[in-house]
Design a protein around this motif. Structure first.
Motif, PDB file in Angstrom:
ATOM      1  N   TRP A 104       4.121  -9.646   0.431  1.00  0.00           N
ATOM      2  CA  TRP A 104       4.570 -10.387   1.606  1.00  0.00           C
ATOM      3  C   TRP A 104       5.092 -11.783   1.265  1.00  0.00           C
ATOM      4  CZ3 TRP A 104       1.572 -14.418   0.575  1.00  0.00           C
ATOM      5  CH2 TRP A 104       0.376 -14.169  -0.109  1.00  0.00           C
TER       6      TRP A 104
ATOM      7  N   SER B  27       1.567  -4.665   4.485  1.00  0.00           N
ATOM      8  CA  SER B  27       1.290  -4.267   5.870  1.00  0.00           C
ATOM      9  C   SER B  27       1.491  -5.404   6.870  1.00  0.00           C
ATOM     10  CB  SER B  27      -0.140  -3.743   5.982  1.00  0.00           C
ATOM     11  OG  SER B  27      -0.245  -2.534   5.266  1.00  0.00           O
TER      12      SER B  27
ATOM     13  N   SER C  90      -0.952  -7.888  -6.510  1.00  0.00           N
ATOM     14  CA  SER C  90      -2.165  -8.299  -7.220  1.00  0.00           C
ATOM     15  C   SER C  90      -2.431  -7.392  -8.425  1.00  0.00           C
ATOM     16  CB  SER C  90      -3.356  -8.246  -6.270  1.00  0.00           C
ATOM     17  OG  SER C  90      -3.545  -6.921  -5.836  1.00  0.00           O
TER      18      SER C  90
HETATM   19  P1  NDP Z   1      -1.793  -6.865  -2.734  1.00  0.00           P
HETATM   20  O1  NDP Z   1      -1.537  -6.711  -4.153  1.00  0.00           O
HETATM   21  O2  NDP Z   1      -2.973  -6.170  -2.156  1.00  0.00           O
HETATM   22  O3  NDP Z   1      -0.483  -6.382  -1.909  1.00  0.00           O
HETATM   23  C1  NDP Z   1       0.779  -6.192  -2.499  1.00  0.00           C
HETATM   24  C2  NDP Z   1       1.311  -4.818  -2.137  1.00  0.00           C
HETATM   25  O4  NDP Z   1       0.521  -3.803  -2.772  1.00  0.00           O
HETATM   26  C3  NDP Z   1       1.242  -4.504  -0.654  1.00  0.00           C
HETATM   27  O5  NDP Z   1       2.322  -3.713  -0.282  1.00  0.00           O
HETATM   28  C4  NDP Z   1      -0.047  -3.718  -0.546  1.00  0.00           C
HETATM   29  O6  NDP Z   1      -0.113  -2.915   0.590  1.00  0.00           O
HETATM   30  C5  NDP Z   1      -0.003  -2.907  -1.798  1.00  0.00           C
HETATM   31  N1  NDP Z   1      -1.290  -2.428  -2.290  1.00  0.00           N
HETATM   32  C6  NDP Z   1      -2.474  -3.069  -2.283  1.00  0.00           C
HETATM   33  N2  NDP Z   1      -3.414  -2.316  -2.872  1.00  0.00           N
HETATM   34  C7  NDP Z   1      -2.820  -1.175  -3.265  1.00  0.00           C
HETATM   35  C8  NDP Z   1      -3.275  -0.003  -3.921  1.00  0.00           C
HETATM   36  N3  NDP Z   1      -4.519   0.140  -4.308  1.00  0.00           N
HETATM   37  N4  NDP Z   1      -2.385   0.974  -4.137  1.00  0.00           N
HETATM   38  C9  NDP Z   1      -1.107   0.845  -3.751  1.00  0.00           C
HETATM   39  N5  NDP Z   1      -0.621  -0.236  -3.123  1.00  0.00           N
HETATM   40  C10 NDP Z   1      -1.463  -1.246  -2.896  1.00  0.00           C
HETATM   41  O7  NDP Z   1      -1.829  -8.388  -2.368  1.00  0.00           O
HETATM   42  P2  NDP Z   1      -2.695  -9.128  -1.231  1.00  0.00           P
HETATM   43  O8  NDP Z   1      -1.888  -9.221  -0.002  1.00  0.00           O
HETATM   44  O9  NDP Z   1      -4.040  -8.531  -1.045  1.00  0.00           O
HETATM   45  O10 NDP Z   1      -2.867 -10.549  -1.909  1.00  0.00           O
HETATM   46  C11 NDP Z   1      -3.975 -10.739  -2.755  1.00  0.00           C
HETATM   47  C12 NDP Z   1      -3.590 -11.402  -4.035  1.00  0.00           C
HETATM   48  O11 NDP Z   1      -2.561 -10.689  -4.704  1.00  0.00           O
HETATM   49  C13 NDP Z   1      -3.009 -12.786  -3.903  1.00  0.00           C
HETATM   50  O12 NDP Z   1      -4.003 -13.727  -3.679  1.00  0.00           O
HETATM   51  C14 NDP Z   1      -2.311 -12.923  -5.233  1.00  0.00           C
HETATM   52  O13 NDP Z   1      -3.228 -13.264  -6.227  1.00  0.00           O
HETATM   53  C15 NDP Z   1      -1.769 -11.563  -5.497  1.00  0.00           C
HETATM   54  N6  NDP Z   1      -0.360 -11.440  -5.098  1.00  0.00           N
HETATM   55  C16 NDP Z   1       0.597 -11.623  -6.041  1.00  0.00           C
HETATM   56  C17 NDP Z   1       1.920 -11.565  -5.699  1.00  0.00           C
HETATM   57  C18 NDP Z   1       2.998 -11.771  -6.694  1.00  0.00           C
HETATM   58  O14 NDP Z   1       4.102 -12.193  -6.331  1.00  0.00           O
HETATM   59  N7  NDP Z   1       2.774 -11.436  -7.952  1.00  0.00           N
HETATM   60  C19 NDP Z   1       2.346 -11.329  -4.316  1.00  0.00           C
HETATM   61  C20 NDP Z   1       1.255 -11.115  -3.405  1.00  0.00           C
HETATM   62  C21 NDP Z   1      -0.028 -11.171  -3.799  1.00  0.00           C
HETATM   63  P3  NDP Z   1      -0.949  -3.366   1.889  1.00  0.00           P
HETATM   64  O15 NDP Z   1      -0.341  -4.646   2.364  1.00  0.00           O
HETATM   65  O16 NDP Z   1      -0.738  -2.244   2.821  1.00  0.00           O
HETATM   66  O17 NDP Z   1      -2.362  -3.524   1.435  1.00  0.00           O
END
Ligand code: NDP
Length: 454
Positions: free
Chosen positions: A130, A157, A207
């Motif tokens: 996001w 989401s 993440s």
């Molecule tokens: P997530 O990694 O959970 O979300 C990123 C994407 O992965 C979303 O589309 C999410 O879907 C999806 N996702 C999450 N878990 C799974 C899984 N097990 N299998 C498949 N898809 C998955 O990020 P968060 O929003 O929870 O943020 C948490 C942390 O992630 C942040 O604090 C940061 O450290 C890191 N992050 C890093 C980013 C970057 O640019 N490298 C960007 C965003 C976050 P859904 O939203 O439906 O859960």
């Protein structure tokens, strides 16, 4: 997690979406699969025309798209407008260069003629975050579509409207609809998608946990992945640096997207003689930034994208302080459950503290003291991550030599770390693998086929 637009500035739910069932998801996959061969058969010129129209539509809809990002994840509209332009430029970049990047490459062998031919794979699943709701997707979609692949987007989401708006742009640009579809699904359906033979590869930005899960599932299915994960990037300031420029850029680097950027500078590693002055200047720059409503043109930083992200950041800071970190600038949340997080600076950050070991995905600057340049490199490399580091020094030769020693996917000397279509983007260690952007990015999801003609 529900699929809903939630305004982190007002705390109001804007729209809820019913998640696709597996049956609906499978229908979309099947259409994408059927569309893959005809799309692969189109010429680069035909694909480029679509991408150029998409770029024009992005520019036309710039204000609305910026507003949508502001509403769904709190990005100030001025930053949102810049993000939209960057997406348009990326579409045009690949429209212009894809044919050259994927042209047959002749290799001298014992054959009459031998060469590498780059051919599309088919359906690629993109799991996106996001934080840059448009840019993260476009930097996947533009090269993937130009390479002749088709894309399925599982966006985060909390940004469903951004996902749908982008899908509409590609469709309005003339892309056959099945070639790029948004799947409104939670992560629970990702495993089933990855297990389906019609999905040929996947890319994920997000993440470490999400990346590890997707890579494990894809690995079991023998499918290629590209992972762009977190970072805790070093911003090294040596004693001979232009301190004013370094401190100003440091504030900018830490505050990109309210600190929620994988390549935001997170660890400021500063040589001892200038560390107090660096902290003083950094503090002044951070305090000068104006928080506010993301829809307001004068707002310089908005809330974090979700209150739970701010709550977690508060816990990381509190634990680090309990473990010995010192607060140099007080900020943070006004109360739990709210998304606004004012910038903070922590010093005395040491191994074992959460701030030292984990990614802090928000506006908290960690300042670490280095004895000298070698010590700075040691500290920079003492991280599980390696995405995009910065080095500040008046001696460019020394800057370049140190850049080669830093363990990361990119190093910028005397400049803000940023992504751009021309240069490859990606990490090493826990920051992921594979590259996006540049000619390397477009060659990730292709069959690099050797053809030998005797
Ligand atoms: P997530 O990694 O959970 O979300 C990123 C994407 O992965 C979303 O589309 C999410 O879907 C999806 N996702 C999450 N878990 C799974 C899984 N097990 N299998 C498949 N898809 C998955 O990020 P968060 O929003 O929870 O943020 C948490 C942390 O992630 C942040 O604090 C940061 O450290 C890191 N992050 C890093 C980013 C970057 O640019 N490298 C960007 C965003 C976050 P859904 O939203 O439906 O859960």
């Amino acid at each position: 997690m529900p699929i809903e637009s939630y305004n982190p500035h007002t705390g109001r739910v804007l729209r809820r979406f019913t998640a696709f069932s597996w049956a609906k998801t499978e229908r979309v996959l099947s259409q994408a699969h059927r569309a893959a061969a005809p799309w692969a058969a189109t010429s680069f010129a035909e694909r480029a025309a679509v991408l150029r129209r998409a770029a024009a539509l992005l520019r036309e809809r710039q204000a609305d798209l910026a507003r949508l990002m502001a509403l769904e994840m709190g990005k100030p509209v001025t930053d949102g407008r810049a993000e939209v332009l960057k997406c348009a430029a990326c579409c045009e970049f690949y429209a212009e260069h894809a044919a050259g990047f994927l042209a047959d490459e002749v290799i001298q062998t014992d054959a009459r003629r031998s060469f590498i031919s780059y051919q599309p794979l088919g359906v690629v699943l993109a799991i996106m975050p996001w934080n840059f709701p448009l840019w993260q997707v476009v930097r996947f979609a533009a090269p993937a579509l130009m390479a002749g692949n088709v894309g399925l987007l599982k966006h985060a989401s909390n940004v469903p409207q951004c996902a749908l708006a982008l899908e509409k742009i590609f469709h309005d640009a003339g892309l056959p609809p099945a070639c790029f579809r948004t799947l409104l699904i939670g992560s629970d359906l990702v495993e089933r998608l990855l297990a389906d033979d019609r999905v040929r590869a996947a890319t994920l930005t997000g993440s470490e946990a999400a990346g590890a899960s997707v890579a494990a599932i894809a690995g079991a299915q023998i499918k290629k992945t590209v992972l762009e994960l977190g970072g805790s990037d070093a911003f090294v300031v040596l004693a001979d640096a232009d301190l004013e420029r370094a401190a100003k850029t440091a504030a900018q680097a830490r505050m990109i997207n309210a600190g929620q950027s994988c390549i935001a500078a997170k660890r400021f590693i500063v040589e001892k003689p200038i560390i107090r002055e660096f902290i003083r200047q950094l503090k002044n720059h951070l305090l000068a930034l104006r928080p506010g409503d993301p829809l307001d043109d004068t707002t310089q930083y908005g809330p974090l994208a979700r209150p739970d992200l701010a709550d977690e950041l508060t816990r990381q800071v509190a634990d680090s302080v309990a473990q010995g970190a010192r607060v140099e600038l007080f900020g943070g949340q006004s109360k739990p459950g709210t998304a606004l997080f004012r910038p903070m600076i922590l010093s005395n950050v040491k191994p074992g503290q959460r701030a030292y070991e984990e990614e802090l995905f928000g506006p908290v600057a960690l300042v670490l003291e280095a004895k000298d340049a070698d010590d700075a490199v040691r500290l920079a490399n003492d991280s599980r991550f390696g995405l995009g580091a910065g080095i500040w020094t008046a001696d460019l030769r020394r800057g370049e030599a140190l850049a080669r020693r830093i363990e990361s996917g990119a190093v910028f000397v005397n400049g803000l770390v940023k992504s751009m279509p021309e240069l490859p983007f990606g990490g090493i260690k826990k920051s992921g693998y594979g590259r996006e952007l540049s000619y390397l990015g477009i060659r990730e999801f292709v069959n690099q086929k050797s053809i030998w003609i005797g």
